[in-house]
Scaffold this motif. Structure first.
Motif, short mmCIF file in Angstrom:
data_model
loop_
_atom_site.label_atom_id
_atom_site.label_comp_id
_atom_site.label_asym_id
_atom_site.label_seq_id
_atom_site.Cartn_x
_atom_site.Cartn_y
_atom_site.Cartn_z
N MET A 304 0.84 -1.20 0.00
CA MET A 304 0.00 0.00 0.00
C MET A 304 0.87 1.24 0.00
O MET A 304 1.84 1.33 0.76
N LEU A 305 0.52 2.19 -0.85
CA LEU A 305 1.23 3.46 -0.98
C LEU A 305 0.31 4.59 -0.53
O LEU A 305 -0.90 4.51 -0.70
N MET A 306 0.91 5.64 0.02
CA MET A 306 0.13 6.81 0.41
C MET A 306 0.83 8.06 -0.10
O MET A 306 2.03 8.23 0.10
N SER A 307 0.07 8.92 -0.76
CA SER A 307 0.61 10.15 -1.31
C SER A 307 0.38 11.29 -0.33
O SER A 307 -0.70 11.42 0.26
N SER A 308 1.42 12.11 -0.16
CA SER A 308 1.29 13.24 0.77
C SER A 308 1.81 14.51 0.11
O SER A 308 2.65 14.47 -0.79
N TYR A 309 1.31 15.64 0.58
CA TYR A 309 1.86 16.94 0.21
C TYR A 309 2.93 17.25 1.25
O TYR A 309 2.63 17.63 2.38
N SER A 310 4.18 17.06 0.88
CA SER A 310 5.25 17.12 1.87
C SER A 310 6.55 17.60 1.25
O SER A 310 6.88 17.24 0.11
N THR A 311 7.28 18.40 2.00
CA THR A 311 8.60 18.86 1.56
C THR A 311 9.71 18.11 2.29
O THR A 311 10.85 18.58 2.35
N TRP A 312 9.40 16.95 2.85
CA TRP A 312 10.36 16.20 3.65
C TRP A 312 11.65 15.92 2.86
O TRP A 312 12.75 16.10 3.36
N TRP A 313 11.54 15.48 1.62
CA TRP A 313 12.74 15.16 0.85
C TRP A 313 13.60 16.40 0.63
O TRP A 313 14.82 16.31 0.62
N ARG A 314 12.97 17.55 0.48
CA ARG A 314 13.73 18.78 0.23
C ARG A 314 14.63 19.15 1.40
O ARG A 314 15.63 19.85 1.22
N ARG A 315 14.29 18.71 2.58
CA ARG A 315 15.13 19.00 3.73
C ARG A 315 16.51 18.35 3.57
O ARG A 315 17.50 18.87 4.07
N PHE A 316 16.54 17.22 2.88
CA PHE A 316 17.81 16.53 2.68
C PHE A 316 18.73 17.30 1.74
O PHE A 316 19.95 17.22 1.84
N VAL A 317 18.15 18.01 0.79
CA VAL A 317 18.97 18.65 -0.25
C VAL A 317 19.09 20.16 -0.08
O VAL A 317 19.89 20.78 -0.77
N SER A 318 18.29 20.75 0.79
CA SER A 318 18.34 22.21 0.93
C SER A 318 18.70 22.67 2.34
O SER A 318 19.00 23.83 2.55
N SER A 319 18.65 21.77 3.31
CA SER A 319 19.01 22.14 4.68
C SER A 319 19.82 21.00 5.28
O SER A 319 19.36 19.87 5.31
N SER A 320 21.01 21.31 5.74
CA SER A 320 21.90 20.27 6.24
C SER A 320 22.05 20.29 7.75
O SER A 320 22.95 19.65 8.29
N ARG A 321 21.18 21.02 8.44
CA ARG A 321 21.35 21.09 9.89
C ARG A 321 20.88 19.80 10.57
O ARG A 321 21.67 19.09 11.18
N TYR A 322 19.60 19.49 10.47
CA TYR A 322 19.08 18.27 11.07
C TYR A 322 18.95 17.23 9.96
O TYR A 322 18.07 17.34 9.10
N THR A 323 19.81 16.23 10.02
CA THR A 323 19.84 15.29 8.91
C THR A 323 20.49 13.99 9.33
O THR A 323 20.95 13.84 10.47
N CYS A 324 20.55 13.05 8.42
CA CYS A 324 21.17 11.75 8.68
C CYS A 324 22.66 11.85 8.39
O CYS A 324 23.09 11.79 7.24
N ASN A 325 23.45 12.01 9.44
CA ASN A 325 24.89 12.12 9.30
C ASN A 325 25.54 11.59 10.58
O ASN A 325 24.84 11.14 11.50
N ARG A 326 26.85 11.60 10.62
CA ARG A 326 27.62 11.16 11.78
C ARG A 326 27.16 9.77 12.24
O ARG A 326 27.05 8.86 11.43
N GLU A 327 26.89 9.61 13.55
CA GLU A 327 26.55 8.27 14.04
C GLU A 327 25.22 7.76 13.49
O GLU A 327 25.03 6.55 13.36
N ALA A 328 24.29 8.66 13.15
CA ALA A 328 23.02 8.23 12.57
C ALA A 328 23.25 7.59 11.20
O ALA A 328 22.65 6.57 10.86
#
Length: 609
Positions: A304-328
Motif C-alpha cells: 500500500m502506498l500513500m501520497s502526501s503533500y510534503s517537503t520532507w525530501w527537500r530537507r535533505f537537499v536544501s538544509s543540512s542542519r538536522y539530517t542523517c549524518n555522523r553516528e546516525a
C-alpha cells in the motif's frame, strides 16, 4: 491542508449568469459540501480517505536517525547551519511544538489523520443508511451493489482504524498492555461525523483506543475486497489490511496473531519472490528514478502506498542542519552489518575507509560536505505536480510505502522469536538480508547470513569498536518494562536476535518515521546534541519517557483539548525481568571533515578497490 484554485470569469460568462432565473439559482446548493446519494459516490469519496500529510518529519526528528550538524563533532568542529523550519528545533529538543502548523508538523499529522477519519465516518454513516433502506438514489440495491457496499465499508473501517493507530503512536506513550494502558492518555476516537460547531472531545485512555482500533480492524478485514479498485495499491487492499493487522498485534505483543496475519499478507506467495529486486541499480541512472521505483506500484513488495503533500525530501537537499549524518548515518545507510561489515569503501581524498549497507551501494545521495552535509537513501523522492509549468509552481508530493513485504517479514520474525521459533525467525531475517545483496555491487567480502553471525555481530561481548557495539546500533531494549507480559519475555539468548531485528527495521524504514515508533515500544534511549553549546536532550524509559509522546498541537489545545501530561511514567510491571536489558556502549564516530568517495553517477558512490 488546503488547496485553493483561482478561476477568472469572463464578462460574457458573467452576463449569461446574470440572465439566469431566480429559481435556477435557488435550485443550487449554497455551499461546496458533497451530498452522498449512491454507492459509487461512497467508493469515489474514499479516494480522499487517506492522510495527505506526512508524519515522517515529526517522527524522524524525534528519533536517532537524525543529528544536528551545528553541534560540535568529536573533533570540536561545528558549522553555522540554518534549520529548515523553527519547529525542527523544537522537535529535535523534544519540546512542545508551537512554531508551525504545516503539513510536515505535528499539526499536519493531527489534521491529516482526523481528516481521513472524517471521510471514513461520512462513508460509514451513509452506507448504513443505504443498507437500512435497501436502496440508494439509483434504486434498490441488488446483490452486486450490496457486495460493493460491504467492500466500501471494509475499507472505511480500516482507514478509521489505521489513522487512529498513527495518532496513538505519535501523540501518546507506547502501548503498555490492557491494564497499564488504562493509565496512559489516549486520543479522541471519533466514530461519527461532526454535526456541531466546535464539539468537545475527551482524550480517554490508550487501552480504550486500542480496543476500538482492533474492533474496526477486524470488521475491515472481514469485509475488504480487492475487486473494486482501479489502483489497489493506493487503497487498503487485502494484503495491506493483513500487514496492518500484523503490525498492530506486534505493537500489542500478541505475537501468536502476528504470524498468521503476516503470512496472509503475502497472499500465498513466497515472500522472497516479492522482494528480490533489490534496488534495481542496473536499471536506473538517477537516484530520483530509484526512489520513484521504490515507492511505485510496479514494485512487487509494495502493498500500500500513500501520497502526501510534503517537503520532507527537500530537507535533505536544501538544509543540512538536522539530517542523517555522523553516528546516525553510520548506524543505518553507511555503516556495518553482520553480512557486510567487511565490505570496505574508501574516501578517495583522505583514505578513510568504512562499511556501507549493500543496498545503498550506488544509490546513496548527499548534499553538502561529508562532515556537515545530508545523506539520504533512495527510499523516497519527491514528485512535483505542476499547476503552471512556465512559472514553475505547483504542489510537492511524496509517496510513502506504508506497507511492504520487508517490514511485514520483520514483524513476523520478531513474533516468531518471542514464540520460541528461532528457525522461522532466522528464515525471515535471511530473506530480507538476501534481498539487500541482490543487484548490489557485489564484493567477495560479503558473506551469507547465519545464526552464528547474528549472535556474533550483535553480541554484547568484545570491543566497543566492532560489530553492533559501534555507532549506537545496539541499544538497551526495555520492551518488558514498557509493555509487561505474563506470557512473553525477552530472554537473554533472544537479545542478539532482537537487536538484529530492530537494526534491520531501522535500516529498512530510514527516513519514514517508523523508527520513532520502534524507539517507543522497545523503550530505547535517544540522546540529541544541539547547537554550538552541544546541549544534551534525552528521552529514555522510564526516567525521561514523558516526551516519547509528541504534544497535542497548540491550536488544538487552544480549542480546549487536554494537553499531554509530562508527569513521570508509572513503572509498575507484571512479570518483568531485571535481566532483559543488556547495556551496550554507544560509540560516536570521529568526524573527519572529509569529502565522500568519488561519485560514479549522480547521487551515487563508487567503491574503491
Amino acid at each position: 491542508m488546503k488547496k485553493i484554485k483561482y478561476i477568472s470569469l469572463a464578462a460574457g460568462v458573467a452576463l449569461m449568469m446574470s440572465l439566469s432565473s431566480c429559481s435556477d439559482f435557488l435550485d443550487k446548493t449554497p455551499d461546496t459540501r458533497v451530498y452522498l446519494s449512491t454507492v459509487d459516490q461512497l467508493r469515489e469519496l474514499l479516494v480522499t480517505g487517506y492522510m495527505s500529510t506526512n508524519y515522517a518529519p515529526t517522527c524522524e526528528l524525534s528519533s536517532d536517525n537524525v543529528v544536528d550538524n551545528t553541534a560540535p563533532d568529536a573533533n570540536g568542529n561545528r558549522y553555522n547551519l540554518q534549520s529548515y523550519s523553527y519547529a525542527d528545533d523544537q522537535l529535535f529538543a523534544f519540546e512542545d511544538v508551537n512554531l508551525a502548523t504545516d503539513n510536515d508538523s505535528p499539526s499536519g499529522v493531527w489534521s491529516g489523520c482526523y481528516g481521513a477519519i472524517a471521510t471514513a465516518n461520512a462513508v460509514l454513516e451513509k452506507a448504513e443508511e443505504f443498507e437500512a433502506n435497501g436502496a440508494d438514489a439509483n434504486g434498490a440495491l441488488d446483490a452486486s451493489a450490496k457486495a460493493e457496499l460491504n467492500a466500501i465499508k471494509g475499507e472505511a473501517y480500516l482507514i478509521r482504524a489505521y489513522h487512529h493507530f498513527i495518532l496513538c503512536n505519535v501523540f501518546c506513550l507506547p502501548y503498555r498492555g490492557p491494564e497499564l494502558s488504562k493509565e496512559v492518555e489516549g486520543i479522541p476516537y471519533i466514530t461519527k461525523p461532526e454535526t456541531t460547531v466546535k464539539p468537545k472531545y475527551e482524550r480517554g485512555n490508550l487501552a480504550t483506543d486500542y480496543e476500538m482500533i482492533e474492533a474496526d480492524l477486524l470488521k475491515g478485514l472481514d469485509l475488504v475486497s480487492d475487486e473494486y479498485y482501479t489502483a489497489p495499491k493506493y487503497h487498503f487492499n487485502k494484503a495491506a489490511a493483513n500487514a496492518f493487522a500484523a503490525r498492530f498485534y506486534l505493537f500489542k505483543r500478541e505475537y501468536d496473531k502476528v504470524v498468521p496475519y503476516a503470512t496472509a499478507a503475502f497472499k500465498g506467495n513466497d515472500p522472497s519472490t516479492l522482494c528480490q529486486d533489490g534496488w534495481m541499480q542496473n536499471d536506473f541512472f538517477y537516484i530520483k528514478d530509484i526512489g520513484r521505483y521504490f515507492t511505485g506500484t510496479e514494485r512487487a513488495s509494495n502493498m500500500m502506498l500513500m501520497s502526501s503533500y510534503s517537503t520532507w525530501w527537500r530537507r535533505f537537499v536544501s538544509s543540512s542542519r538536522y539530517t542523517c549524518n555522523r553516528e546516525a548515518r553510520r548506524a543505518t545507510i553507511q555503516g556495518p552489518g553482520p553480512t557486510w561489515e567487511n565490505v570496505t569503501w574508501r574516501n578517495n581524498s583522505t583514505g578513510e575507509t568504512f562499511a556501507m549497507h549493500p543496498m545503498f551501494q550506488s544509490v546513496l545521495g548527499s548534499a553538502g560536505g561529508a562532515s556537515y552535509g545530508s545523506f539520504f537513501a533512495g527510499t523516497c523522492f519527491e514528485q512535483f505536480e505542476y499547476t503552471d509549468k512556465l512559472a514553475g509552481i505547483g504542489y510537492v508530493h511524496m509517496i510513502r510505502s506504508e506497507f511492504n513485504t520487508e517490514e511485514t517479514l520483520l514483524c513476523r520474525a520478531e513474533a516468531e522469536l518471542f514464540l520460541g521459533d528461532t528457525a522461522s525467525c532466522f528464515r525471515d531475517i535471511k530473506i530480507v538480508d538476501d534481498s539487500w545483496h541482490k543487484n548490489a555491487n557485489h564484493s567477495s567480502s560479503e558473506v551469507e547470513l547465519t545464526p552464528a553471525l547474528i549472535e556474533k555481530f550483535y553480541s554484547t561481548q568484545g570491543s566497543s569498536k566492532t560489530g553492533g557495539r559501534q555507532f549506537g546500533i545496539m541499544k538497551t531494549i526495555k520492551i518488558d518494562q514498557v509493555c509487561p507480559s505474563s506470557k512473553y519475555r525477552l530472554e537473554d539468548y533472544m537479545i542478539p536476535w532482537e537487536q538484529c531485528i530492530q537494526h534491520y527495521r531501522r535500516i529498512w524504514t530510514v527516513h519514514t518515521g517508523m523508527r520513532f515508533f520502534d524507539i517507543k515500544r522497545l523503550g530505547l534511549t535517544v540522546t540529541h546534541y544541539q547547537g554550538a553549546s552541544n546541549t544534551e536532550h534525552t528521552i529514555s524509559w522510564p526516567d525521561r519517557a514523558a516526551h516519547y509522546a509528541i504534544q497535542i498541537p497548540s491550536e488544538v489545545l487552544s480549542a480546549g483539548m487536554d494537553s499531554t501530561s509530562r508527569k513521570p511514567v508509572i513503572t509498575t510491571a507484571v512479570g518483568a525481568s531485571a535481566s532483559i536489558a543488556t547495556e551496550v556502549s554507544n560509540i560516536t564516530p570521529v568526524g573527519s571533515g572529509n569529502k565522500i568517495a568519488k561519485k560514479s553517477r549522480k547521487g551515487a558512490y563508487r567503491r574503491k578497490y
